[in-house]
Structures are given as structure tokens and as C-alpha cells.
Scaffold this motif. Structure first.
Motif, mmCIF file in Angstrom:
data_model
loop_
_atom_site.group_PDB
_atom_site.id
_atom_site.type_symbol
_atom_site.label_atom_id
_atom_site.label_comp_id
_atom_site.label_asym_id
_atom_site.label_seq_id
_atom_site.Cartn_x
_atom_site.Cartn_y
_atom_site.Cartn_z
ATOM 1 N N GLN A 1 0.870 -1.106 -0.022
ATOM 2 C CA GLN A 1 -0.054 -0.203 -0.467
ATOM 3 C C GLN A 1 0.857 0.934 0.100
ATOM 4 O OE1 GLN A 1 -3.158 -0.731 3.286
ATOM 5 N NE2 GLN A 1 -4.269 0.511 1.824
ATOM 6 N N ARG A 2 1.655 1.165 0.862
ATOM 7 C CA ARG A 2 2.875 2.377 1.004
ATOM 8 C C ARG A 2 3.316 3.117 -0.639
ATOM 9 N NH1 ARG A 2 5.517 4.586 5.850
ATOM 10 N NH2 ARG A 2 5.954 7.499 4.605
ATOM 11 N N VAL B 1 2.134 2.043 -3.911
ATOM 12 C CA VAL B 1 1.619 1.741 -4.965
ATOM 13 C C VAL B 1 1.052 3.766 -4.359
ATOM 14 C CG1 VAL B 1 -0.849 1.918 -5.711
ATOM 15 C CG2 VAL B 1 0.712 -0.314 -4.826
ATOM 16 N N GLY B 2 1.120 4.256 -3.272
ATOM 17 C CA GLY B 2 0.718 5.135 -2.547
ATOM 18 C C GLY B 2 1.752 6.168 -3.565
ATOM 19 N N VAL C 1 -4.509 -4.201 -4.282
ATOM 20 C CA VAL C 1 -3.694 -2.872 -3.340
ATOM 21 C C VAL C 1 -4.303 -2.274 -5.224
ATOM 22 C CG1 VAL C 1 -2.607 -0.813 -3.332
ATOM 23 C CG2 VAL C 1 -2.723 -3.516 -1.638
ATOM 24 N N ASP D 1 -4.605 3.562 -6.078
ATOM 25 C CA ASP D 1 -5.027 4.857 -5.279
ATOM 26 C C ASP D 1 -5.061 4.949 -4.473
ATOM 27 O OD1 ASP D 1 -7.313 3.043 -4.353
ATOM 28 O OD2 ASP D 1 -8.467 4.675 -4.709
ATOM 29 N N GLY D 2 -3.723 3.385 -4.108
ATOM 30 C CA GLY D 2 -3.758 2.909 -2.453
ATOM 31 C C GLY D 2 -4.966 2.181 -2.032
#
Length: 470
Positions: free
Chosen positions: A67-68, A70-71, A181, A184-185
Motif C-alpha cells: 500500500q505504501r 503504490v501510494g 491494492v 490509488d492505494g
């Protein structure tokens, strides 16, 4: 898609990639790697499609880290290319627009086994062999076997199948739910563990086969099966490929619950004998396997033998000894490498198509005639129980006329399969190599796919350059 087309692509520049790399380095330190050898190892190397390396590789260790990552990439409009073990065959892990390869191999935990429900939950980096080793003492197994020891996340992303698909189905049939994921995260869970649901859109099936273009898979809930009481494997030689394929058609239509039924043509048998040090007849052959109780396995083998004999086959040489079965199927799984020995120094283009099983004999027969007319070396193997077969072209990459002939053949093969109401790819996926065939197969449906892609990934950062031409 031709090699020339792939090399000629000039995607728009992604100017924020350096900023994304610096932000990722601040968070993850030395786990983001920019060395050339590591980057090239995370791009396509299996066939003739050129290696297009990412700008950096990052090793994720948990879902929160994905997640981090991709964010940060989303904030910098930086492409993301998910990577498992790199065994895909159509350029799926290439980075034609640069960007960040997310290596998921360290996310390799089996999170839960629910033996009573016949399912398990795994991270995407778990390989199929590792899962079955973990399950060994439970009496259960996961049957999808594409040959390579692929990661389960990659197998889901490409909708893999393999030798057991005729009885157990493909990844499409065996993924109950997944976590992913999105671009957009956001982390989503597509379903619960119930074996069926009518709750909303089937997002599981949307992401299975999406080739990393919609999201990064971070966990999978998979169906499991009981290990059969008895397994019998064998080889049966035939006078011709058509005789072997007619036996396959009759086996399927008769309803014999064969677990595996694999075709190897004469060239493939020659290669298997040499590479695996076997002593099998160098004729078109079927490798078969039957699962069940001792009585049911014996009955299945007897019925198959009768059908094979009616098509001129020799005797079925079979065994239920684990070491002999393992040797036989290892020879089948090593056919990519064995085939390359038929023309030392060549490069291989491994392609596949799938047709309704009733058209299988016609499609393979026309393909053999096409190979002969084209002057190409292309042994044929296949998971023929569900109409899927593979051609491995062996090419001199320095011979431009040979490459041109091969690409023309690949186009005819795809068009032939589609004309028989089949598909240009039964299990390899589209990636880069088969983008040019998709519209001819699905027409306006491709535009619907593109609309879904645009809605979920408006900046085009999720594995760009795959599936779609634009």
C-alpha cells in the motif's frame, strides 16, 4: 504484435519517476535497488521479447508495505510492475514505460489453512510447490500446475491453468477471494470465504487474469482438494497426432474423469527422450493421469485404453509408483528446455491457443501443415483435454527472414484458433506479445475493458503497455 512493433513503441515520458525512487528510498532504504543486473533480472527474459528493465526494484514484505509503495508511485504517476518469479511468457514483467518493479517474493507466508472447508489463504509470493509442501500432512493439495514453479499471485494475475485443468479447472475456478491494492492505494477484499455469493459484481474474477493492470494482488483464498487415494500415470503412443487427438476428444465426450491428458508430438517425444534420458517410443503420444480409488482408477485406465486402441494406439504403459510418475511429469514440465536442444543456439517463442475440444484435431492438423509450409521448427505439446495446445518455435534471432516467417505464423495461428471459436491464448495471457490479436477475438468488448482500466487506473500506472495496444 511483432517484435518490430514492440521495439518501435515510444510511450510518453514519466518525469516523476526519479522523485518516486527518492521517496521510496527514504522509507525503505536499501530494499529499493537500482543496479542494472537486478533491474534486468526483473524484466522479461524467457522468450524473444526484448528485455525492458524498470528504473528500480523494491522488495515488499507485507501488505501494508505494498500500500505504501503504490501510494508513493500514484502520487508521482510512476508505473508499477508486479513481479513474482518472472516465469510468464508474454512480456508481463517488462517495464516499457520504466517505473518500479514490486518484487513480491518475500511475501511468501501461508496465512491460514481451513482443512474442514477445503481452502487456504496465502500471500502472493507463495509458489505452488511451496504450498503443496506445506499442505503435505493435511491430506490436501492445490492442483493447478502450469509446469513452472510459479508464484500463486502471478498464476492468478495471468489466469494460469496447466496439466490438471481438465479435471480441476484453472485459476479462475480456484480463487475464492483475494486482497488487492488498487491504483490509488486503496486495499480491497473482493469476497469472503463462502463457496458462492450473489453479492455485487464479481471483482475476484475481474482481477484474476488482469495481468497486474488493475491492482497488485496481496493475498489469495484458494480452493483445496483431497489427495487422491491412488494416482496412476502413463504414456500411450499413437500412429499420428490426429489419432491421439481423436482419442482425447472421445475421452472427454465419454466422460472419463481423466485428471491430466497431455499431447506430445513426435518432435517433442524425441526431445523428451534426449533431455530426460527416457526410452519412450518417438511417436506422437499422450501422457495421462487418473485419480481416485484403486477400483475407479483401474476402470478409467481400462476405458481409456479401449478408446486409444480403437485409434491405433500402442499399449498404455502406466505406473502408480510415485518416483516413476514424478519422472514422467518432470519430463513433460521440462519440455521448454528440452525443445531448445532440437536446435542448439536457438531462441524459443512459446505460444499457445485454445479451441473447443471438438475442433482440436482440425486446429492442430492445420497448424502442423502451416509449420511445414513455413519451414519452421515448432514442436507441439498441449493440455489437450481442454482444447489447449502450445507451439514452441525455435529461431535464429539473427535471421530476419526467419523472424518474419515466425511472426506471420503466429498471426495465422491466433486467427485460426479464433475462427474455430477459440482464443489466441488459453493460459499464457496477453501481456505485450498478444495485444494485437485481442480485438479480433473480442471486438467491442476490448473497449469495455479499456473503460474499466481507465476508471480504476486513470493515470495508467498499473503495469502499462500490457493487454491494450493504447
Amino acid at each position: 504484435m511483432t517484435l518490430r512493433d514492440i521495439l518501435a513503441e515510444r510511450p510518453a515520458a514519466r518525469p516523476k519517476i526519479p522523485a518516486a525512487i527518492e521517496s521510496l528510498r527514504t522509507v525503505f532504504g536499501e530494499r529499493i535497488v537500482t543496479g542494472e543486473d537486478v533491474r534486468r533480472a526483473h524484466a522479461h527474459t524467457t522468450t524473444y521479447i526484448p528485455n525492458q528493465a524498470p528504473d528500480a526494484v523494491i522488495f515488499a514484505e507485507c501488505e501494508a508495505e505494498v500500500q505504501r509503495i503504490v501510494g508513493i508511485c500514484a502520487a508521482n504517476e510512476t508505473p508499477i510492475i508486479p513481479f513474482g518469479v518472472g516465469s510468464s511468457l508474454e512480456g508481463h514483467v517488462n517495464a516499457p514505460q520504466g517505473g518500479i518493479s514490486i518484487d513480491l517474493s518475500r511475501m511468501d507466508r501461508v496465512l491460514a489453512v481451513h482443512a474442514e472447508d477445503l481452502d487456504c489463504v496465502v500471500e502472493p509470493g507463495v509458489t505452488r510447490e511451496a504450498l503443496n509442501a506445506h499442505l503435505r500432512d493435511t491430506g490436501l493439495f492445490f492442483p493447478i500446475d502450469p509446469g513452472a514453479n510459479a508464484s500463486l499471485g502471478g498464476m492468478a494475475a495471468t489466469r494460469a491453468s496447466g496439466t490438471n485443468a481438465v479435471r480441476y479447472g484453472t485459476m479462475r475456478d480456484n480463487v475464492i477471494a483475494l486482497n488487492a491494492v488498487m491504483a490509488d492505494g486503496r486495499l480491497i477484499r473482493t469476497a469472503r470465504r463462502a463457496k458462492k455469493t450473489s453479492a455485487g459484481y464479481d471483482l475476484t474474477r475481474l482481477l484474476v487474469g488482469s495481468e497486474g493492470t488493475l491492482g497488485v494482488i496481496t493475498s489469495l483464498t484458494l480452493k483445496l482438494y483431497g489427495i487422491p487415494e491412488q494416482i496412476l500415470s502413463g504414456v500411450c503412443p499413437f500412429p499420428s497426432v490426429r489419432d491421439a487427438v481423436n482419442t482425447v476428444i472421445q475421452t472427454v465426450q465419454t466422460g472419463i474423469p481423466v485428471a491430466r491428458i497431455e499431447l506430445l508430438d513426435a518432435q517433442s517425444m524425441q526431445a523428451a527422450n534426449a533431455y530426460a534420458k527416457l526410452d519412450l517410443k518417438p511417436q506422437p503420444s499422450l501422457f495421462v493421469e487418473f485419480h481416485g480409488s484403486p477400483a475407479s482408477v483401474a476402470e478409467q485406465a481400462e476405458m481409456f485404453g479401449i478408446l486409444a486402441a480403437e485409434n491405433g494406439a500402442g499399449a498404455l504403459e502406466a505406473s502408480n509408483r510415485a518416483e516413476e510418475r514424478s519422472r514422467l511429469w518432470k519430463a513433460r514440465h521440462d519440455m521448454y528446455w528440452a525443445s531448445m536442444q532440437l536446435r542448439p543456439g536457438s531462441r524459443a517463442i512459446a505460444t499457445d491457443v485454445c479451441v473447443p475440444v471438438s475442433r482440436l484435431a482440425d486446429c492442430i492438423g492445420e497448424t502442423q501443415e502451416d509449420l511445414q509450409a513455413s519451414g519452421l521448427i515448432g514442436p507441439i505439446i498441449g493440455h489437450v483435454g481442454d482444447g489447449n495446445f502450445h507451439v514452441t518455435l525455435l529461431l535464429d534471432m539473427d535471421a530476419a527472414n526467419e523472424i518474419e516467417a515466425a511472426e506471420a505464423f503466429l498471426t495465422r495461428l491466433a486467427e485460426r484458433a479464433v475462427a474455430m471459436d477459440g482464443t489466441c491464448t488459453g493460459e499464457h495471457g496477453v501481456g505485450q506479445g498478444k495485444r494485437g490479436y485481442l480485438h479480433g477475438e473480442l471486438g467491442a468488448a476490448v473497449e469495455v475493458m479499456q473503460a474499466v482500466k481507465t476508471a480504476l487506473d486513470p493515470h495508467g500506472i498499473m503495469n502499462p503497455g500490457k493487454i491494450f495496444l493504447t
